[in-house]
Design a protein around this motif. Structure first.
Motif, PDB file in Angstrom:
ATOM      1  N   VAL A 101       0.872  -1.168   0.000  1.00 33.85           N
ATOM      2  CA  VAL A 101       0.000   0.000   0.000  1.00 33.85           C
ATOM      3  C   VAL A 101       0.913   1.222   0.000  1.00 33.85           C
ATOM      4  N   PHE A 102       0.844   2.020  -1.052  1.00 34.74           N
ATOM      5  CA  PHE A 102       1.811   3.088  -1.262  1.00 34.74           C
ATOM      6  C   PHE A 102       1.342   4.407  -0.663  1.00 34.74           C
ATOM      7  N   VAL A 103       2.319   5.200  -0.204  1.00 39.31           N
ATOM      8  CA  VAL A 103       2.044   6.554   0.254  1.00 39.31           C
ATOM      9  C   VAL A 103       3.067   7.497  -0.360  1.00 39.31           C
ATOM     10  N   ASP A 104       2.700   8.761  -0.447  1.00 40.50           N
ATOM     11  CA  ASP A 104       3.599   9.775  -0.977  1.00 40.50           C
ATOM     12  C   ASP A 104       4.611  10.167   0.101  1.00 40.50           C
ATOM     13  N   ILE A 105       5.540  11.026  -0.276  1.00 40.03           N
ATOM     14  CA  ILE A 105       6.636  11.392   0.616  1.00 40.03           C
ATOM     15  C   ILE A 105       6.440  12.791   1.191  1.00 40.03           C
ATOM     16  N   ASP A 106       7.142  13.048   2.262  1.00 41.79           N
ATOM     17  CA  ASP A 106       7.289  14.385   2.823  1.00 41.79           C
ATOM     18  C   ASP A 106       8.533  14.988   2.183  1.00 41.79           C
ATOM     19  N   PRO A 107       8.412  16.089   1.444  1.00 40.09           N
ATOM     20  CA  PRO A 107       9.584  16.636   0.742  1.00 40.09           C
ATOM     21  C   PRO A 107      10.698  17.084   1.675  1.00 40.09           C
ATOM     22  N   HIS A 108      10.399  17.309   2.955  1.00 43.21           N
ATOM     23  CA  HIS A 108      11.423  17.759   3.890  1.00 43.21           C
ATOM     24  C   HIS A 108      12.328  16.617   4.376  1.00 43.21           C
ATOM     25  N   LEU A 159      12.049  13.234   2.514  1.00 42.26           N
ATOM     26  CA  LEU A 159      11.996  12.219   1.455  1.00 42.26           C
ATOM     27  C   LEU A 159      11.441  10.891   1.971  1.00 42.26           C
ATOM     28  N   GLY A 160      11.049  10.847   3.241  1.00 43.49           N
ATOM     29  CA  GLY A 160      10.411   9.666   3.818  1.00 43.49           C
ATOM     30  C   GLY A 160       8.905   9.752   3.692  1.00 43.49           C
ATOM     31  N   MET A 161       8.218   8.713   4.166  1.00 46.89           N
ATOM     32  CA  MET A 161       6.779   8.647   4.016  1.00 46.89           C
ATOM     33  C   MET A 161       6.074   9.795   4.740  1.00 46.89           C
ATOM     34  N   ASP A 162       5.031  10.323   4.113  1.00 45.26           N
ATOM     35  CA  ASP A 162       4.196  11.356   4.706  1.00 45.26           C
ATOM     36  C   ASP A 162       3.349  10.727   5.819  1.00 45.26           C
ATOM     37  N   THR A 163       3.582  11.160   7.056  1.00 45.60           N
ATOM     38  CA  THR A 163       2.890  10.569   8.207  1.00 45.60           C
ATOM     39  C   THR A 163       1.379  10.642   8.050  1.00 45.60           C
ATOM     40  N   ARG A 164       0.893  11.767   7.584  1.00 43.75           N
ATOM     41  CA  ARG A 164      -0.566  11.922   7.446  1.00 43.75           C
ATOM     42  C   ARG A 164      -1.150  10.857   6.533  1.00 43.75           C
ATOM     43  N   GLN A 165      -0.493  10.576   5.412  1.00 40.41           N
ATOM     44  CA  GLN A 165      -0.995   9.568   4.490  1.00 40.41           C
ATOM     45  C   GLN A 165      -0.876   8.163   5.068  1.00 40.41           C
ATOM     46  N   LEU A 220      -1.144   7.304   8.216  1.00 38.43           N
ATOM     47  CA  LEU A 220      -2.232   7.133   9.180  1.00 38.43           C
ATOM     48  C   LEU A 220      -3.568   6.952   8.479  1.00 38.43           C
ATOM     49  N   GLN A 221      -3.772   7.622   7.345  1.00 39.26           N
ATOM     50  CA  GLN A 221      -5.013   7.478   6.591  1.00 39.26           C
ATOM     51  C   GLN A 221      -5.178   6.075   6.018  1.00 39.26           C
ATOM     52  N   LYS A 222      -4.069   5.403   5.727  1.00 44.19           N
ATOM     53  CA  LYS A 222      -4.138   4.114   5.042  1.00 44.19           C
ATOM     54  C   LYS A 222      -3.994   2.922   5.984  1.00 44.19           C
ATOM     55  N   LEU A 223      -3.833   3.166   7.276  1.00 48.05           N
ATOM     56  CA  LEU A 223      -3.841   2.060   8.232  1.00 48.05           C
ATOM     57  C   LEU A 223      -5.228   1.433   8.263  1.00 48.05           C
ATOM     58  N   GLY A 224      -5.275   0.114   8.361  1.00 50.36           N
ATOM     59  CA  GLY A 224      -6.564  -0.569   8.386  1.00 50.36           C
ATOM     60  C   GLY A 224      -6.469  -1.920   9.049  1.00 50.36           C
ATOM     61  N   PRO A 225      -7.569  -2.668   9.082  1.00 51.60           N
ATOM     62  CA  PRO A 225      -7.576  -3.971   9.760  1.00 51.60           C
ATOM     63  C   PRO A 225      -6.650  -4.997   9.137  1.00 51.60           C
ATOM     64  N   ASN A 226      -6.272  -4.804   7.852  1.00 42.79           N
ATOM     65  CA  ASN A 226      -5.390  -5.757   7.171  1.00 42.79           C
ATOM     66  C   ASN A 226      -3.928  -5.313   7.186  1.00 42.79           C
ATOM     67  N   THR A 227      -3.644  -4.183   7.832  1.00 40.74           N
ATOM     68  CA  THR A 227      -2.256  -3.695   7.879  1.00 40.74           C
ATOM     69  C   THR A 227      -1.432  -4.587   8.797  1.00 40.74           C
ATOM     70  N   THR A 236       8.068  10.402  13.126  1.00 40.59           N
ATOM     71  CA  THR A 236       7.390  11.471  13.856  1.00 40.59           C
ATOM     72  C   THR A 236       6.752  10.869  15.097  1.00 40.59           C
ATOM     73  N   ASP A 237       6.542  11.687  16.109  1.00 35.17           N
ATOM     74  CA  ASP A 237       5.851  11.218  17.309  1.00 35.17           C
ATOM     75  C   ASP A 237       4.453  10.736  16.974  1.00 35.17           C
ATOM     76  N   GLU A 238       3.793  11.450  16.077  1.00 37.27           N
ATOM     77  CA  GLU A 238       2.422  11.083  15.709  1.00 37.27           C
ATOM     78  C   GLU A 238       2.367   9.674  15.131  1.00 37.27           C
ATOM     79  N   LEU A 239       3.315   9.349  14.261  1.00 38.69           N
ATOM     80  CA  LEU A 239       3.350   8.012  13.660  1.00 38.69           C
ATOM     81  C   LEU A 239       3.625   6.949  14.714  1.00 38.69           C
ATOM     82  N   LEU A 240       4.645   7.157  15.530  1.00 37.54           N
ATOM     83  CA  LEU A 240       5.015   6.167  16.538  1.00 37.54           C
ATOM     84  C   LEU A 240       3.890   5.953  17.538  1.00 37.54           C
ATOM     85  N   ASP A 241       3.248   7.012  17.968  1.00 39.17           N
ATOM     86  CA  ASP A 241       2.172   6.886  18.961  1.00 39.17           C
ATOM     87  C   ASP A 241       0.991   6.115  18.388  1.00 39.17           C
ATOM     88  N   GLU A 242       0.625   6.400  17.144  1.00 39.54           N
ATOM     89  CA  GLU A 242      -0.529   5.725  16.541  1.00 39.54           C
ATOM     90  C   GLU A 242      -0.246   4.249  16.296  1.00 39.54           C
TER      91      GLU A 242
END
Length: 423
Positions: free
Chosen positions: A131-138, A140-146, A148-155, A170-176
């Motif tokens: 399941v692909f996500v776009d990058i954060d230009p700052h 070049l890693g995965m955009d945290t917001r995207q 989190l949007q794509k997490l699901g029961p099959n992840t 990011t803290d947001e990614l690790l916490d979620e």
């Protein structure tokens, strides 16, 4: 820094991949910088360590005591309990995804659009759906917001790549992920020594992968490492590394457990998993142990080189707002601020004219969704839904960064790049 969905003159960009024409002036040729992607990454001390091994009366060259010693030294340096050395970073990816499949079963793995091919290949090879996500230009890693949007029961996991020495956490990614109980897998092949809040990358995930290819921060010529704090995974990875063979488990209790359950089998030849043969050699480990002693010092030089490069680039032409805190530069990151085909062509022509080796598209050749190995897996044209990765694909580059790189060269190159014009 967002790419435009339609590129009017891609043919012009592709045409600029041709060599420097013979008409380039003698003055330009005379000022060549002679700047490879990597230089002097194997020292005399490394080679002498190999010679000392080979001069022994009857040296054991397949993986043995030096591999184990390097694994232990690497674990202490990184700050984890266990590490398993393999023959490449790609093999580290493969074993990591195999272990994840054995633990979690089939499902989805969230992956970046900018990464090395073996990350996504290992996901496919182990039967997961990427399941692909776009990058954060700052970063070049995965955009945290995207993500989190794509997490699901099959992840089953988030497989995050720290690109070119930048931290993508990011803290947001690790916490979620912790709240949902979803494993994080870190690809740190280009970023070992980088940190997030003072803690080394590769210590946050369930497992982390490293590559010791020649151009990386540390080289064993070819080689890789998987690190983890899980004893269960450590034993599983040791067995997967060597045909799934139980006798490769480090724990005597693990070996005896299989022997008791399978009394009809020779204890030396019990195969717990359909594993692989991706073992390193003692030569690889000896070089790694030698290189590890100067890794921190070399990383400091790399960080300073990146700082000089970004500070001297023209921010009107090139994107310079990378998040460098805690970074550990693998390469110098050159990204055009706006889609500008003429400037892009001039950048490539100038780099070639001055003998500066580079890679267009940064890590792995740019937007992976454009690669033919995914043609029958993702819808055609889906790459346009990932504009940040597509901008890097066409207008992003990396240039070699290594400890012996001279400040004068960096400043001279920046002056050349800043002098270029575009559309």
């Amino acid at each position: 820094m967002t790419a435009q969905p339609n590129y009017r003159s891609k043919e012009r960009l592709l045409a600029s991949e041709t060599p420097v024409p013979a008409s380039v002036s003698a003055a330009i040729v005379a000022s060549r910088l002679n700047w490879p992607l990597m230089q002097n990454n194997l020292t005399r001390a490394d080679l002498d360590a190999v010679i000392a091994l080979l001069q022994q009366e009857d040296p054991k060259l397949t993986h043995g005591e030096h591999v184990l010693a390097f694994e232990e030294e690497w674990s202490r340096w990184l700050g984890v309990r266990y590490s398993v050395m393999v023959n490449s970073g790609a093999s580290a990816n493969l074993l990591t995804m195999t272990a994840l499949r054995l633990l979690k079963g089939p499902g989805e793995v969230i992956v970046p659009t900018i990464t090395w091919v073996s990350d996504i290949a290992s996901v496919l090879q182990c039967g997961f759906t990427p399941v692909f996500v776009d990058i954060d230009p700052h970063t070049l890693g995965m955009d945290t917001r995207q993500v989190l949007q794509k997490l699901g029961p099959n992840t089953r996991a988030v497989f995050l790549t720290h690109v070119l020495g930048y931290n993508a956490l990011t803290d947001e990614l690790l916490d979620e992920l912790e709240q949902r109980g979803i494993p994080l897998i870190e690809d740190v092949c280009e970023s070992y020594g980088a940190t997030f809040k003072g803690r080394k990358l590769g210590t946050f995930g369930l497992m982390s992968n490293f590559s010791f290819y020649y151009a990386h921060h540390l080289t064993t010529i070819e080689g890789g490492m998987i690190s983890t704090n899980s004893e269960e995974l450590y034993e599983m990875l040791r067995m997967l590394r060597s045909h799934g063979m139980v006798r490769e488990a480090h724990s005597r209790n693990w070996r005896h457990s299989y022997s008791r359950r399978h009394p009809d089998l020779n204890p030396d030849f019990i195969f717990a998993y359909p594993g692989y043969n991706v073992r390193p050699t003692e030569i690889n480990a000896v070089i790694g142990r030698s290189q590890l002693r100067r890794l921190d010092e070399n990383n400091e030089k790399r960080r300073e080189n990146l700082r000089i490069f970004l500070e001297n680039l023209d921010p009107k032409k090139y994107f310079t707002e990378f998040r460098t805190e805690g970074s550990c530069s693998y390469a110098l990151t050159l990204v055009l601020r706006e889609p500008d085909e003429a400037l892009c062509a001039n950048v490539m022509l100038t780099l070639r004219a001055h003998g500066v080796e580079f890679r267009r598209g940064t890590a792995g050749g740019g937007n992976q969704l454009r690669q033919p190995y995914l043609e029958n897996i993702v819808p055609r044209g889906i790459w346009h839904d990932y504009p940040e990765a597509d901008h890097i694909h066409f207008y992003g580059f990396y240039i070699g960064n290594y400890p012996s790189l001279e400040r004068q060269k960096i400043e001279q190159l920046c002056a050349l790049l800043n002098s270029l014009s575009g559309n």
